[in-house]
Scaffold this motif. Structure first.
Motif, PDB file in Angstrom:
ATOM      1  N   LYS A 182       0.823  -1.209   0.000  1.00  0.00           N
ATOM      2  CA  LYS A 182       0.000   0.000   0.000  1.00  0.00           C
ATOM      3  C   LYS A 182       0.858   1.261   0.000  1.00  0.00           C
ATOM      4  CE  LYS A 182      -3.734  -2.513   0.213  1.00  0.00           C
ATOM      5  NZ  LYS A 182      -3.185  -3.865   0.319  1.00  0.00           N
ATOM      6  N   ASN A 183       0.201   2.402  -0.142  1.00  0.00           N
ATOM      7  CA  ASN A 183       0.925   3.677  -0.230  1.00  0.00           C
ATOM      8  C   ASN A 183       1.783   3.936   1.000  1.00  0.00           C
ATOM      9  OD1 ASN A 183      -0.868   3.792  -2.398  1.00  0.00           O
ATOM     10  ND2 ASN A 183      -1.188   6.001  -2.181  1.00  0.00           N
ATOM     11  N   MET A 184       1.218   3.669   2.176  1.00  0.00           N
ATOM     12  CA  MET A 184       1.924   3.828   3.442  1.00  0.00           C
ATOM     13  C   MET A 184       2.205   2.438   4.015  1.00  0.00           C
ATOM     14  SD  MET A 184       2.148   7.176   4.042  1.00  0.00           S
ATOM     15  CE  MET A 184       2.488   7.272   2.269  1.00  0.00           C
ATOM     16  N   ASN A 185       3.449   2.164   4.350  1.00  0.00           N
ATOM     17  CA  ASN A 185       3.887   0.830   4.732  1.00  0.00           C
ATOM     18  C   ASN A 185       4.437   0.838   6.156  1.00  0.00           C
ATOM     19  OD1 ASN A 185       5.139  -1.699   4.932  1.00  0.00           O
ATOM     20  ND2 ASN A 185       6.867  -1.085   3.644  1.00  0.00           N
ATOM     21  N   ALA A 186       3.769   0.102   7.046  1.00  0.00           N
ATOM     22  CA  ALA A 186       4.205   0.038   8.443  1.00  0.00           C
ATOM     23  C   ALA A 186       5.214  -1.090   8.654  1.00  0.00           C
ATOM     24  CB  ALA A 186       2.998  -0.180   9.356  1.00  0.00           C
ATOM     25  N   GLY A 187       6.205  -1.180   7.789  1.00  0.00           N
ATOM     26  CA  GLY A 187       7.213  -2.219   7.974  1.00  0.00           C
ATOM     27  C   GLY A 187       6.744  -3.590   7.567  1.00  0.00           C
ATOM     28  N   GLY A 188       5.825  -3.669   6.625  1.00  0.00           N
ATOM     29  CA  GLY A 188       5.371  -4.957   6.109  1.00  0.00           C
ATOM     30  C   GLY A 188       3.907  -5.233   6.343  1.00  0.00           C
ATOM     31  N   GLU A 189       3.466  -5.078   7.576  1.00  0.00           N
ATOM     32  CA  GLU A 189       2.076  -5.341   7.947  1.00  0.00           C
ATOM     33  C   GLU A 189       1.565  -4.219   8.850  1.00  0.00           C
ATOM     34  OE1 GLU A 189       0.145  -7.849   7.019  1.00  0.00           O
ATOM     35  OE2 GLU A 189       1.536  -9.363   6.241  1.00  0.00           O
ATOM     36  N   GLY A 190       0.295  -3.909   8.715  1.00  0.00           N
ATOM     37  CA  GLY A 190      -0.302  -2.903   9.599  1.00  0.00           C
ATOM     38  C   GLY A 190      -1.648  -2.479   9.073  1.00  0.00           C
ATOM     39  N   GLY A 191      -2.459  -1.930   9.965  1.00  0.00           N
ATOM     40  CA  GLY A 191      -3.784  -1.462   9.572  1.00  0.00           C
ATOM     41  C   GLY A 191      -4.296  -0.443  10.563  1.00  0.00           C
ATOM     42  N   GLY A 192      -5.483   0.038  10.297  1.00  0.00           N
ATOM     43  CA  GLY A 192      -6.108   1.000  11.202  1.00  0.00           C
ATOM     44  C   GLY A 192      -7.617   0.941  11.070  1.00  0.00           C
ATOM     45  N   LEU A 193      -8.309   1.091  12.187  1.00  0.00           N
ATOM     46  CA  LEU A 193      -9.767   1.148  12.195  1.00  0.00           C
ATOM     47  C   LEU A 193     -10.200   2.526  12.649  1.00  0.00           C
ATOM     48  CD1 LEU A 193     -12.537  -0.370  11.948  1.00  0.00           C
ATOM     49  CD2 LEU A 193     -12.373  -0.753  14.418  1.00  0.00           C
ATOM     50  N   VAL A 194     -10.934   3.224  11.785  1.00  0.00           N
ATOM     51  CA  VAL A 194     -11.514   4.514  12.137  1.00  0.00           C
ATOM     52  C   VAL A 194     -12.907   4.256  12.697  1.00  0.00           C
ATOM     53  CG1 VAL A 194     -12.285   6.755  11.294  1.00  0.00           C
ATOM     54  CG2 VAL A 194     -10.216   5.708  10.346  1.00  0.00           C
ATOM     55  N   VAL A 195     -13.186   4.804  13.865  1.00  0.00           N
ATOM     56  CA  VAL A 195     -14.501   4.659  14.497  1.00  0.00           C
ATOM     57  C   VAL A 195     -15.149   6.036  14.556  1.00  0.00           C
ATOM     58  CG1 VAL A 195     -15.762   3.922  16.558  1.00  0.00           C
ATOM     59  CG2 VAL A 195     -13.706   2.679  15.847  1.00  0.00           C
ATOM     60  N   ASN A 196     -16.202   6.210  13.779  1.00  0.00           N
ATOM     61  CA  ASN A 196     -16.906   7.494  13.722  1.00  0.00           C
ATOM     62  C   ASN A 196     -18.206   7.468  14.518  1.00  0.00           C
ATOM     63  OD1 ASN A 196     -15.015   8.780  11.931  1.00  0.00           O
ATOM     64  ND2 ASN A 196     -15.849   7.544  10.267  1.00  0.00           N
TER      65      ASN A 196
END
Length: 381
Positions: A182-196
């Motif tokens: 992906k465009n932004m790489n957290a060292g191989g693996e990573g994700g984020g959950l936005v809670v609205n």
């Protein structure tokens, strides 16, 4: 020269931050670099709350937990997506209800959603294919009308905008990927959950910390923590968060390089699009993409095969895209047949994903352009 489908881009900051995180003796999630990355994301994009997770897959699982997806609940989603999207609801007993895609964007066809809603429908789960936002405002209108939750799979669209609003800021829940592809790489693996959903934020903290209220201890509200919710280990290591922070601080530079790749591909393919030989995404004013990927849908599967074969002979690696989920072995187990979604099947048989990474702007882009032009001329004259 070898042109890969994807190649992680490294800036001048990741190594410094990762080494600093290693020597901090605080490697687990929600530590110094994770907090800095979250502050950066909130400051730049205004997210209500974002939780850094080990992957986008785990972010969507956490979102499904927050939405209380239970056995028998139906979730409407496109068949043209990665297995992580559907697995996030299937593992909790949810039933996928596959929807057709729009042939101009390859995202879910909003006009087909409402006819799939039943008394068992609980969630709509659209994706943003190739960094192009789905029509999220129309989807939210449908969801609000029928009292449904929307979780947007923004795995590919971090950093893009829909009608001036950051991707991920509009639905109830949104999941990002910080995988190496992906465009932004957290060292191989990573994700984020936005809670609205403000009323769900505390639950999300509990779920991220294995279902405990450890957050209240960290905040000084309690002296001991207890098991209070369903949950799992949805935490991103601080070492990976350090790598992510380095990338986020260089996001504008990375985006500028990726934009150059997009512009060259439009130069290569636009005339063929105008001649009716193939299809590509045409930019729309209300959608600002993040230049994540570039797809081409050929007129026939035979021409797709010729294009891919010729390029691979000269070490330019192109890819077929997704295999539709509804006609996969698991899709068939849910009662689907290939002919149920003929547009999805047709496009999947003709689509190509092109090599795309920031480093191409520095080396390989002209080589790729010239050779793609040669191959297209061989195919179409």
């Amino acid at each position: 020269m070898k042109i890969l489908l994807n190649k992680p881009y490294i800036t001048s900051k990741e190594e410094k931050y990762i080494v600093e995180a290693l020597h901090s003796a605080r490697h687990s999630g929600n530590n110094a670099f994770g907090k800095k990355a979250i502050d950066h994301l909130k400051g730049k994009y205004g997210f209500s709350e974002i939780f850094l997770t080990p992957s986008c897959t785990s972010a969507m699982e956490m979102g499904a937990l927050l939405a209380n997806i239970s056995p028998g609940d139906e979730v409407i989603l496109p068949s043209y997506t990665f297995s992580s999207t559907v697995n996030a609801i299937v593992i909790f007993g949810g039933k996928p209800v596959f929807c057709e895609i729009d042939s101009e964007t390859l995202n879910i066809d909003v006009t087909k959603i409402e006819e799939l809603i039943t008394s068992k429908t609980k969630m709509i789960l659209p994706i943003d294919y190739a960094g192009i936002s789905c029509e999220i405002d129309a989807i939210m209108d449908i969801a609000n009308k029928h009292n449904l939750i929307v979780m947007q799979d923004c795995a590919q669209s971090f950093g893009g905008f829909f009608k001036g609003k950051p991707n991920g800021s509009i639905p109830h829940l949104a999941a990002f990927s910080f995988h190496e592809t992906k465009n932004m790489n957290a060292g191989g693996e990573g994700g984020g959950l936005v809670v609205n959903m403000p009323e769900q934020i505390q639950r999300a903290y509990f779920m991220q910390e294995k279902g405990t209220d450890r957050r209240l201890v960290l905040d000084g509200v309690k002296s001991k923590y207890s098991w209070v919710e369903k949950g799992s280990s949805y935490l991103l290591s601080d070492i990976l968060a350090a790598g992510l922070l380095g990338q986020l601080e260089c996001e504008d530079d990375i985006l500028a390089k990726r934009k150059q790749v997009t512009e060259v591909y439009y130069d290569v393919f636009t005339d063929y699009k105008n001649a009716g030989k193939l299809n590509i995404y045409i930019p729309q004013k209300h959608i600002q993409t993040n230049h994540h990927a570039f797809w081409v849908v050929f007129d026939t599967s035979e021409n797709r095969t010729k294009f891919m074969s010729r390029l691979r002979e000269i070490d330019i690696h192109v890819y077929i895209g997704y295999l539709p989920l509804h006609s996969s072995p698991m899709g068939i187990k849910f009662g689907y047949k290939a002919e149920d979604l003929h547009i999805t099947e047709s496009i999947a048989s003709r689509v190509v994903r092109l090599p795309f990474y920031a480093g191409m702007a520095d080396e390989g882009l002209e080589y790729t352009k010239v050779n793609m032009q040669k191959v297209l001329k061989e195919i179409y004259g």
